[in-house]
Design a protein around this motif. Structure first.
Motif, PDB file in Angstrom:
ATOM      1  N   ASP A   1      21.945  38.663  -7.762  1.00  0.00           N
ATOM      2  CA  ASP A   1      22.321  39.432  -6.317  1.00  0.00           C
ATOM      3  C   ASP A   1      21.088  40.178  -6.223  1.00  0.00           C
ATOM      4  N   ALA A   2      21.222  40.928  -5.081  1.00  0.00           N
ATOM      5  CA  ALA A   2      20.003  41.705  -4.559  1.00  0.00           C
ATOM      6  C   ALA A   2      19.589  42.923  -5.810  1.00  0.00           C
ATOM      7  N   GLU A   3      20.713  43.488  -6.459  1.00  0.00           N
ATOM      8  CA  GLU A   3      20.535  44.565  -7.528  1.00  0.00           C
ATOM      9  C   GLU A   3      20.053  43.684  -8.530  1.00  0.00           C
ATOM     10  N   GLY A   4      19.954  42.385  -8.718  1.00  0.00           N
ATOM     11  CA  GLY A   4      19.267  41.923  -9.859  1.00  0.00           C
ATOM     12  C   GLY A   4      20.538  41.586 -11.038  1.00  0.00           C
ATOM     13  N   ASN A   5      21.545  41.900 -10.526  1.00  0.00           N
ATOM     14  CA  ASN A   5      23.012  41.444 -11.545  1.00  0.00           C
ATOM     15  C   ASN A   5      23.401  39.939 -11.365  1.00  0.00           C
ATOM     16  N   GLU A   6      23.408  39.253 -12.621  1.00  0.00           N
ATOM     17  CA  GLU A   6      23.884  37.785 -12.404  1.00  0.00           C
ATOM     18  C   GLU A   6      25.235  37.776 -12.226  1.00  0.00           C
ATOM     19  N   TYR A   7      25.685  36.684 -11.577  1.00  0.00           N
ATOM     20  CA  TYR A   7      27.045  36.348 -11.174  1.00  0.00           C
ATOM     21  C   TYR A   7      27.231  34.910 -11.042  1.00  0.00           C
ATOM     22  N   THR A   8      28.355  34.314 -10.996  1.00  0.00           N
ATOM     23  CA  THR A   8      28.674  32.894 -11.066  1.00  0.00           C
ATOM     24  C   THR A   8      29.594  32.606 -10.003  1.00  0.00           C
ATOM     25  N   TRP A   9      28.974  31.681  -8.926  1.00  0.00           N
ATOM     26  CA  TRP A   9      29.805  30.979  -8.022  1.00  0.00           C
ATOM     27  C   TRP A   9      30.570  30.010  -8.458  1.00  0.00           C
ATOM     28  N   SER A  10      31.938  29.816  -8.087  1.00  0.00           N
ATOM     29  CA  SER A  10      32.795  28.791  -8.512  1.00  0.00           C
ATOM     30  C   SER A  10      33.343  28.379  -7.243  1.00  0.00           C
ATOM     31  N   ALA A  11      33.537  27.261  -7.207  1.00  0.00           N
ATOM     32  CA  ALA A  11      34.468  26.522  -6.005  1.00  0.00           C
ATOM     33  C   ALA A  11      35.009  25.109  -6.499  1.00  0.00           C
ATOM     34  N   TYR A  12      36.087  24.847  -5.936  1.00  0.00           N
ATOM     35  CA  TYR A  12      36.900  23.467  -6.181  1.00  0.00           C
ATOM     36  C   TYR A  12      36.419  22.715  -5.036  1.00  0.00           C
ATOM     37  N   VAL A  13      35.565  21.506  -5.190  1.00  0.00           N
ATOM     38  CA  VAL A  13      34.954  20.803  -4.170  1.00  0.00           C
ATOM     39  C   VAL A  13      35.328  19.252  -4.258  1.00  0.00           C
ATOM     40  N   CYS A  14      35.622  18.548  -3.298  1.00  0.00           N
ATOM     41  CA  CYS A  14      35.763  17.164  -3.454  1.00  0.00           C
ATOM     42  C   CYS A  14      34.535  16.485  -2.668  1.00  0.00           C
ATOM     43  N   GLY A  15      34.325  15.274  -3.596  1.00  0.00           N
ATOM     44  CA  GLY A  15      32.917  14.401  -3.029  1.00  0.00           C
ATOM     45  C   GLY A  15      32.768  13.039  -3.722  1.00  0.00           C
ATOM     46  N   LYS A  16      32.052  12.217  -3.582  1.00  0.00           N
ATOM     47  CA  LYS A  16      31.973  11.068  -4.126  1.00  0.00           C
ATOM     48  C   LYS A  16      31.239  11.073  -5.619  1.00  0.00           C
ATOM     49  N   GLU A  17      30.696  12.236  -5.937  1.00  0.00           N
ATOM     50  CA  GLU A  17      30.470  12.434  -7.303  1.00  0.00           C
ATOM     51  C   GLU A  17      30.042  13.990  -7.621  1.00  0.00           C
ATOM     52  N   SER A  18      30.283  14.233  -8.863  1.00  0.00           N
ATOM     53  CA  SER A  18      30.318  15.689  -9.373  1.00  0.00           C
ATOM     54  C   SER A  18      28.864  16.263  -9.443  1.00  0.00           C
ATOM     55  N   VAL A  19      28.668  17.590  -9.045  1.00  0.00           N
ATOM     56  CA  VAL A  19      27.633  18.301  -9.260  1.00  0.00           C
ATOM     57  C   VAL A  19      27.763  18.863 -10.655  1.00  0.00           C
ATOM     58  N   PRO A  20      26.608  18.760 -11.389  1.00  0.00           N
ATOM     59  CA  PRO A  20      26.428  19.609 -12.436  1.00  0.00           C
ATOM     60  C   PRO A  20      26.331  21.161 -12.349  1.00  0.00           C
ATOM     61  N   ARG A  21      26.291  22.046 -13.440  1.00  0.00           N
ATOM     62  CA  ARG A  21      25.988  23.273 -13.310  1.00  0.00           C
ATOM     63  C   ARG A  21      24.691  23.587 -13.073  1.00  0.00           C
ATOM     64  N   LEU A  22      24.407  24.553 -12.052  1.00  0.00           N
ATOM     65  CA  LEU A  22      23.183  24.577 -11.506  1.00  0.00           C
ATOM     66  C   LEU A  22      22.857  26.233 -11.751  1.00  0.00           C
ATOM     67  N   TRP A  23      21.326  26.263 -11.787  1.00  0.00           N
ATOM     68  CA  TRP A  23      20.996  27.666 -11.690  1.00  0.00           C
ATOM     69  C   TRP A  23      20.002  27.806 -10.528  1.00  0.00           C
ATOM     70  N   THR A  24      20.091  28.813  -9.644  1.00  0.00           N
ATOM     71  CA  THR A  24      19.290  29.281  -8.405  1.00  0.00           C
ATOM     72  C   THR A  24      17.993  29.713  -9.178  1.00  0.00           C
ATOM     73  N   PRO A  25      17.021  29.501  -8.254  1.00  0.00           N
ATOM     74  CA  PRO A  25      15.577  30.151  -8.623  1.00  0.00           C
ATOM     75  C   PRO A  25      15.509  31.239  -9.183  1.00  0.00           C
ATOM     76  N   ALA A  26      16.333  32.179  -8.391  1.00  0.00           N
ATOM     77  CA  ALA A  26      16.143  33.527  -9.030  1.00  0.00           C
ATOM     78  C   ALA A  26      16.767  33.718 -10.179  1.00  0.00           C
ATOM     79  N   TYR A  27      17.911  32.953 -10.368  1.00  0.00           N
ATOM     80  CA  TYR A  27      18.325  33.223 -11.855  1.00  0.00           C
ATOM     81  C   TYR A  27      17.499  32.674 -12.917  1.00  0.00           C
ATOM     82  N   VAL A  28      16.905  31.656 -12.689  1.00  0.00           N
ATOM     83  CA  VAL A  28      15.956  30.914 -13.482  1.00  0.00           C
ATOM     84  C   VAL A  28      14.889  31.829 -13.822  1.00  0.00           C
TER      85      VAL A  28
END
Length: 338
Positions: free
Chosen positions: A209-236
């Protein structure tokens, strides 16, 4: 009023004596000596027991009721504006990160669009009860709190994924799974509708976030293929920085132990020092090529202005950028600034 912290703080100030009783002082209510081991709040109010403390409170209440003491006004915070629903989209090719996110999870009313597939998030209590599967409804033992059950609905197929959330509508670890109509199809089992194959998956993205604290977005999504766990450029970038800080601190701590030295080891990012010094070697005053890496003799390294062997410490104030060859040549000598 009873829940107003400012009100209770005001009462406490009125009831408090000029100093904390040390023991032996007369009680303000019964005039008996105050025990030295009485609770600190009782000693602050100069009462000898919980009973006298209660009577002291009652006296204050009667004075307020008679109008002898005026209560402070009740603070009413400004009402928060209603939250506008969001659409979290797939971003165009070439974007630094492929998906829009915000906060820990989508909230009721939000839409999550992933590669043309749209999932809508709702409260289970907003749905007609006859369309909610019996497995989701609270049972005789009150298994679920329906007010905390959210549902993600796949717009293309009508499939629904029911899950339990916390107070912020962030999914908890308890999963009720996906349904097609009232038929349970399993938590993440693939299913077909109209000749197309779909699957529910958990989208997990780590961000900062803007203060530099890490957090995790999680959502249940339907699609034709799953998306692996991702890191944003800021988190990397944050992860790399923390790794550099840990590596640098551990390296110099080990070096000092080997030399039998003691001193402060500050967690610092060498990259931060290099940027601070403008990528200019502070010994030879020439540019340092940031593309060079150890063991290249011209690679960047941290030099201690006051060497560790001379009592210097590993702190921001005592480190500077230098070429590795310049650092080796300087050794444990002091350089006099001209």
């Amino acid at each position: 009023m009873g829940n107003d912290a400012a009100y209770w703080e005001w009462r406490d100030q009125i009831l408090k004596a000029e100093y904390r009783a040390k023991g032996g002082e007369p009680c303000r209510v019964c005039e008996q000596p105050i025990p030295a081991k009485a609770h600190w709040k009782q000693r602050d109010r100069h009462v000898c027991s919980p009973r006298c403390n209660m009577n002291l409170n009652r006296r204050l209440n009667r004075r307020i009721e008679r109008g002898e003491i005026e209560r402070p006004p009740v603070f009413t915070p400004d009402p928060q504006p209603p939250r506008e629903p969001r659409v979290f989209r797939t971003l165009p090719p070439g974007a630094p990160f492929p998906y829009e996110i915000q906060g820990y999870s989508p909230k009721p009313g939000d839409l999550v669009e992933r590669h043309g597939s749209v999932t809508a998030v709702q409260r289970a209590t907003d749905l007609p009860q006859h369309v909610i599967p019996w497995q989701v409804l609270p049972g005789e033992n009150g298994q679920w709190d329906l007010d905390r059950v959210a549902v993600s609905i796949h717009v293309e197929t009508g499939s629904a994924f029911y899950y339990v959330t916390d107070a912020s509508w962030t999914p908890s670890s308890l999963i009720l799974g996906s349904f097609l109509g009232l038929e349970h199809i399993g938590a993440f089992d693939p299913f077909e509708v109209g000749g197309e194959r779909w699957q529910w998956y958990t989208e997990i993205i780590r961000d900062v976030d803007a203060e530099g604290n890490e957090y995790t977005w999680s959502a249940y999504v339907c699609g034709k293929e799953s998306v692996p766990r991702l890191w944003t450029p800021a988190y990397v970038a944050r992860s790399k920085r923390l790794k550099r800080e840990s590596s640098s601190a551990a390296s110099y701590a080990a070096r000092m132990r080997k030399l039998g030295l003691e001193g402060e080891i500050e967690r610092l990012d060498p990259q931060e020092i290099y940027e601070r010094d403008g990528w200019v070697c502070q010994i030879c005053r020439s540019l340092v090529d940031r593309r060079r890496v150890w063991p290249d003799m011209w690679s960047p390294t941290l030099d201690h202005k006051i060497p560790l062997t001379a009592g210097g410490e590993h702190t921001r104030e005592n480190v500077q950028l230098s070429h590795w060859i310049c650092n080796l040549h300087k050794g444990d000598r002091f350089l006099i600034e001209s």
